[in-house]
Design a protein around this motif. Structure first.
Motif, PDB file in Angstrom:
ATOM      1  N   ASP A   1      13.351  -0.194   4.798  1.00 53.37           N
ATOM      2  CA  ASP A   1      11.964  -0.046   4.390  1.00 53.37           C
ATOM      3  C   ASP A   1      11.348  -1.413   4.026  1.00 53.37           C
ATOM      4  O   ASP A   1      11.933  -2.198   3.287  1.00 53.37           O
ATOM      5  CB  ASP A   1      11.913   0.886   3.177  1.00 53.37           C
ATOM      6  N   LYS A   2      10.147  -1.630   4.541  1.00 51.47           N
ATOM      7  CA  LYS A   2       9.465  -2.914   4.345  1.00 51.47           C
ATOM      8  C   LYS A   2       9.134  -3.134   2.863  1.00 51.47           C
ATOM      9  O   LYS A   2       9.397  -4.197   2.308  1.00 51.47           O
ATOM     10  CB  LYS A   2       8.187  -2.915   5.201  1.00 51.47           C
ATOM     11  N   SER A   3       8.583  -2.123   2.223  1.00 47.80           N
ATOM     12  CA  SER A   3       8.190  -2.281   0.812  1.00 47.80           C
ATOM     13  C   SER A   3       9.404  -2.600  -0.055  1.00 47.80           C
ATOM     14  O   SER A   3       9.349  -3.471  -0.924  1.00 47.80           O
ATOM     15  CB  SER A   3       7.538  -0.995   0.297  1.00 47.80           C
ATOM     16  N   ILE A   4      10.503  -1.896   0.179  1.00 45.05           N
ATOM     17  CA  ILE A   4      11.698  -2.116  -0.655  1.00 45.05           C
ATOM     18  C   ILE A   4      12.328  -3.472  -0.311  1.00 45.05           C
ATOM     19  O   ILE A   4      12.776  -4.201  -1.204  1.00 45.05           O
ATOM     20  CB  ILE A   4      12.709  -0.954  -0.471  1.00 45.05           C
TER      21      ILE A   4
ATOM     22  N   HIS B  16      10.873  -6.262   0.638  1.00 45.28           N
ATOM     23  CA  HIS B  16      10.127  -7.318  -0.071  1.00 45.28           C
ATOM     24  C   HIS B  16      10.572  -7.416  -1.523  1.00 45.28           C
ATOM     25  O   HIS B  16      10.839  -8.494  -2.050  1.00 45.28           O
ATOM     26  CB  HIS B  16       8.629  -6.995  -0.118  1.00 45.28           C
ATOM     27  N   ARG B  17      10.607  -6.272  -2.181  1.00 46.29           N
ATOM     28  CA  ARG B  17      10.912  -6.268  -3.616  1.00 46.29           C
ATOM     29  C   ARG B  17      12.339  -6.729  -3.878  1.00 46.29           C
ATOM     30  O   ARG B  17      12.596  -7.489  -4.813  1.00 46.29           O
ATOM     31  CB  ARG B  17      10.681  -4.856  -4.174  1.00 46.29           C
ATOM     32  N   TYR B  18      13.272  -6.266  -3.052  1.00 43.49           N
ATOM     33  CA  TYR B  18      14.672  -6.670  -3.249  1.00 43.49           C
ATOM     34  C   TYR B  18      14.840  -8.165  -2.987  1.00 43.49           C
ATOM     35  O   TYR B  18      15.611  -8.825  -3.671  1.00 43.49           O
ATOM     36  CB  TYR B  18      15.606  -5.834  -2.361  1.00 43.49           C
TER      37      TYR B  18
ATOM     38  N   MET C  33       2.086 -12.128  -0.432  1.00 35.56           N
ATOM     39  CA  MET C  33       1.155 -12.940  -1.216  1.00 35.56           C
ATOM     40  C   MET C  33       0.866 -12.301  -2.573  1.00 35.56           C
ATOM     41  O   MET C  33       0.914 -12.951  -3.605  1.00 35.56           O
ATOM     42  CB  MET C  33      -0.140 -13.179  -0.444  1.00 35.56           C
ATOM     43  N   ARG C  34       0.588 -10.994  -2.565  1.00 36.58           N
ATOM     44  CA  ARG C  34       0.164 -10.379  -3.838  1.00 36.58           C
ATOM     45  C   ARG C  34       1.322 -10.270  -4.819  1.00 36.58           C
ATOM     46  O   ARG C  34       1.165 -10.560  -6.002  1.00 36.58           O
ATOM     47  CB  ARG C  34      -0.469  -9.018  -3.568  1.00 36.58           C
ATOM     48  N   MET C  35       2.477  -9.852  -4.348  1.00 35.12           N
ATOM     49  CA  MET C  35       3.578  -9.657  -5.310  1.00 35.12           C
ATOM     50  C   MET C  35       4.181 -10.985  -5.749  1.00 35.12           C
ATOM     51  O   MET C  35       4.472 -11.190  -6.922  1.00 35.12           O
ATOM     52  CB  MET C  35       4.635  -8.730  -4.707  1.00 35.12           C
TER      53      MET C  35
ATOM     54  N   VAL D 115      -9.663  -2.968   4.400  1.00 34.88           N
ATOM     55  CA  VAL D 115      -9.160  -4.293   3.995  1.00 34.88           C
ATOM     56  C   VAL D 115      -7.655  -4.421   4.221  1.00 34.88           C
ATOM     57  O   VAL D 115      -6.971  -5.129   3.506  1.00 34.88           O
ATOM     58  CB  VAL D 115      -9.543  -4.628   2.530  1.00 34.88           C
ATOM     59  N   LYS D 116      -7.163  -3.740   5.232  1.00 33.40           N
ATOM     60  CA  LYS D 116      -5.755  -3.881   5.612  1.00 33.40           C
ATOM     61  C   LYS D 116      -5.639  -5.012   6.650  1.00 33.40           C
ATOM     62  O   LYS D 116      -6.530  -5.829   6.773  1.00 33.40           O
ATOM     63  CB  LYS D 116      -5.215  -2.553   6.134  1.00 33.40           C
ATOM     64  N   GLU D 117      -4.555  -5.033   7.421  1.00 31.57           N
ATOM     65  CA  GLU D 117      -4.335  -6.117   8.383  1.00 31.57           C
ATOM     66  C   GLU D 117      -5.514  -6.244   9.353  1.00 31.57           C
ATOM     67  O   GLU D 117      -5.769  -7.310   9.927  1.00 31.57           O
ATOM     68  CB  GLU D 117      -3.023  -5.897   9.139  1.00 31.57           C
TER      69      GLU D 117
ATOM     70  N   HIS E 257      -0.217  -4.338  13.390  1.00 28.75           N
ATOM     71  CA  HIS E 257       0.992  -3.623  13.822  1.00 28.75           C
ATOM     72  C   HIS E 257       0.831  -2.112  13.834  1.00 28.75           C
ATOM     73  O   HIS E 257       1.245  -1.434  14.784  1.00 28.75           O
ATOM     74  CB  HIS E 257       2.194  -4.034  12.960  1.00 28.75           C
ATOM     75  N   ARG E 258       0.189  -1.577  12.787  1.00 25.67           N
ATOM     76  CA  ARG E 258       0.116  -0.110  12.729  1.00 25.67           C
ATOM     77  C   ARG E 258      -0.875   0.457  13.740  1.00 25.67           C
ATOM     78  O   ARG E 258      -0.720   1.585  14.190  1.00 25.67           O
ATOM     79  CB  ARG E 258      -0.196   0.348  11.298  1.00 25.67           C
ATOM     80  N   ILE E 259      -1.861  -0.324  14.131  1.00 23.92           N
ATOM     81  CA  ILE E 259      -2.798   0.140  15.172  1.00 23.92           C
ATOM     82  C   ILE E 259      -2.072   0.137  16.521  1.00 23.92           C
ATOM     83  O   ILE E 259      -2.162   1.100  17.302  1.00 23.92           O
ATOM     84  CB  ILE E 259      -4.063  -0.752  15.211  1.00 23.92           C
TER      85      ILE E 259
HETATM   86  C1  S3P Z   1       2.441  -1.769  -0.179  1.00 25.57           C
HETATM   87  C2  S3P Z   1       1.318  -1.202  -0.729  1.00 25.57           C
HETATM   88  C3  S3P Z   1       0.158  -0.804   0.066  1.00 25.57           C
HETATM   89  C4  S3P Z   1       0.509  -0.706   1.545  1.00 25.57           C
HETATM   90  C5  S3P Z   1       1.272  -1.882   2.025  1.00 25.57           C
HETATM   91  C6  S3P Z   1       2.576  -2.017   1.267  1.00 25.57           C
HETATM   92  C7  S3P Z   1       3.562  -2.132  -1.067  1.00 25.57           C
HETATM   93  O1  S3P Z   1      -0.872  -1.763  -0.085  1.00 25.57           O
HETATM   94  O2  S3P Z   1      -0.662  -0.526   2.312  1.00 25.57           O
HETATM   95  O3  S3P Z   1       1.580  -1.769   3.403  1.00 25.57           O
HETATM   96  O4  S3P Z   1       4.680  -2.409  -0.563  1.00 25.57           O
HETATM   97  O5  S3P Z   1       3.361  -2.130  -2.281  1.00 25.57           O
HETATM   98  P1  S3P Z   1      -1.907  -1.725  -1.305  1.00 25.57           P
HETATM   99  O6  S3P Z   1      -1.173  -2.043  -2.543  1.00 25.57           O
HETATM  100  O7  S3P Z   1      -2.923  -2.783  -0.976  1.00 25.57           O
HETATM  101  O8  S3P Z   1      -2.502  -0.353  -1.292  1.00 25.57           O
END
Ligand code: S3P
Length: 436
Positions: free
Chosen positions: A24-27, A29-31, A102-104, A348-350, A394-396
């Motif tokens: 999973d992409k989200s996990i 990144h965090r790990y 960038m955000r995290m 405001v996604k990709e 990518h998702r499109i």
């Molecule tokens: C994500 C949160 C979502 C999602 C993104 C991954 C994350 O974004 O769209 O693909 O891993 O926390 P937002 O926090 O901007 O909603």
């Protein structure tokens, strides 16, 4: 003919087989981030193969974290934690296309005694960062940006805890503030208006941090005490549910389809897609449920059936934000169609996903109404093959590869290489699962 940036997708009869998904992409990144600031080493098996998660690893390396790839088929990364002693990067931290990076990571570098410059590609450079600049500045970081957009210049230092009520439901913003909270003096409290994915909270606990969580209205509140130390973990990252969404929706298009997806992430804050697809008529059963480092994982068996329409709105729009592109792409083939509301974040996604979805659906001959916060797509339509523009998203690209399976005639996906942002093997795997 196929070339790396344009891929032709032919119509199919059904999809069948077993698919093992990258982590999973989200996990991932965090790990990568938490193992980089933890004490001791971490072994991350089935790390995401996507370019976004490679951007996070590259940034961690630029911050002095040592990591290496372990030879073998399971995409394992070994990370030697810096025990919180990151070093000032000698060049800008390149987040590529990755908003999550960038955000995290901003939350982490804001708590370091040095300045970091964070840059991204053209798409990331258009995305809103004020949502993290606000709380991080309140905590004491000095951040310069281009009118709330990247590049960001973050002068970190000693942070103070804040009580932050998030105006938008965003797991990235919540995570950014919690990660900064880890380096702040005092207890940071974050309240989200709607429940978003909770992987940061789950991962922080897996790495040994203590935090308090409770429901707050339709959302939740999380408190974290600063100054806690993390310790490395060995983990197998579960398969990416948002990548699985493309195959689930492909299966949903054909009553004869049968798919098995083992070791898939089933975290309740991510699994709303499964409920929605079941309501729409797809048969899904889950076996071998287990909990790994606080994350639910299971094996999915899927059988296609006639598809009903649905409405996605309110909390569902936030919970399904990454799956809406593929749901919208199959919407014309449902009986009653689909209405998507309260999903302005798609803009405001990709890419501006509302624009990209409407334009590509029309390109395939569909009737669609574009709205400020979503789309209305009538059901019972038949689509024809067309030239699709991925908008570099990518998702499109992947969503329209799925729609193309039910179209009349071939579809060319331009900018198909963008699938590599989250799932480099996507087109190959789709081809393997497709029967014609
Ligand atoms: C994500 C949160 C979502 C999602 C993104 C991954 C994350 O974004 O769209 O693909 O891993 O926390 P937002 O926090 O901007 O909603």
């Amino acid at each position: 003919m196929n070339n790396p940036s344009e891929i032709t997708v032919r119509p199919a009869r059904h999809v069948r087989g077993t698919v093992q998904l990258p982590g999973d992409k989200s996990i991932s990144h965090r790990y990568a981030m938490l193992s980089g600031i933890a004490e001791g080493s971490s072994r991350l098996e089935n790390y995401s193969t996507g370019a976004d998660c490679a951007s996070t690893l590259a940034c961690m390396r630029a911050l002095g974290v040592k990591w290496s790839r372990i030879e073998g088929p399971s995409n394992t990364i070994e990370v030697h934690g810096s025990a919180g002693s990151l070093v000032a990067p000698s060049a800008p931290l390149d987040c590529g296309n990755s908003g999550s990076t960038m955000r995290m990571l901003s939350g982490i570098v804001a708590g370091q005694p040095f300045t970091s410059e964070m840059v991204g590609d053209e798409s990331l450079s258009r995305r809103p960062m004020q949502r993290i600049i606000g709380p991080l500045s309140e905590m004491g970081a000095h951040i310069a940006s281009q009118d709330g957009k990247p590049p960001l210049n973050i002068k970190g230092g000693s942070l103070k805890a804040i009580d932050y009520k998030m105006p938008v439901a965003s797991a990235q913003v919540k995570s950014c503030v919690l990660l900064a909270g880890l380096f702040a003096k005092g207890e940071t409290r974050v309240e989200e208006p709607l429940r978003t994915r909770d992987h940061t909270e789950v991962a922080l606990r897996a790495f040994g941090a203590e935090l308090n969580r409770k429901a707050a209205g339709a959302g939740s509140e999380v408190r974290i005490r600063g100054g806690q130390r993390l310790r490395g973990v060995d983990a197998r990252i579960p398969g990416d549910l948002s990548s699985a969404a493309f195959f689930l929706c492909a299966a949903a298009l054909f009553p004869g389809s049968q798919l098995t997806i083992p070791h898939l992430l089933m975290n309740p804050t991510r699994a709303r897609l499964l409920d929605i697809l079941m309501q729409m008529g797809l048969h899904i059963s889950v076996t071998q449920m287990e909990e790994i480092h606080g994350e639910l994982v299971g094996s999915l068996q899927i059988e296609g059936a006639a598809l009903h329409g649905t409405t996605i709105a309110g909390a569902d729009a936030a919970a399904l934000i990454d799956e809406i592109p593929v749901l919208a792409a199959i919407a014309p083939f449902t009986e009653q169609g689909m209405e998507i509301r309260d999903a302005k974040e798609l803009r405001v996604k990709e890419s501006d996903r509302i624009v990209a979805l409407a334009a590509n659906l029309r390109q395939m001959g569909a009737e669609v109404e574009e709205r400020d916060d979503g789309l209305k797509i009538p059901g019972g339509q038949s689509l024809h093959g067309a030239q699709i523009d991925s908008h570099g998203d990518h998702r499109i690209a992947m969503a329209f590869a799925v729609a193309a399976l039910r179209a009349k005639g071939d579809t060319q996906i331009r900018g198909a290489e963008s699938a590599a942002i989250s799932y480099p093997a996507f087109f190959h795997t789709l081809e393997e699962l497709t029967e014609r």
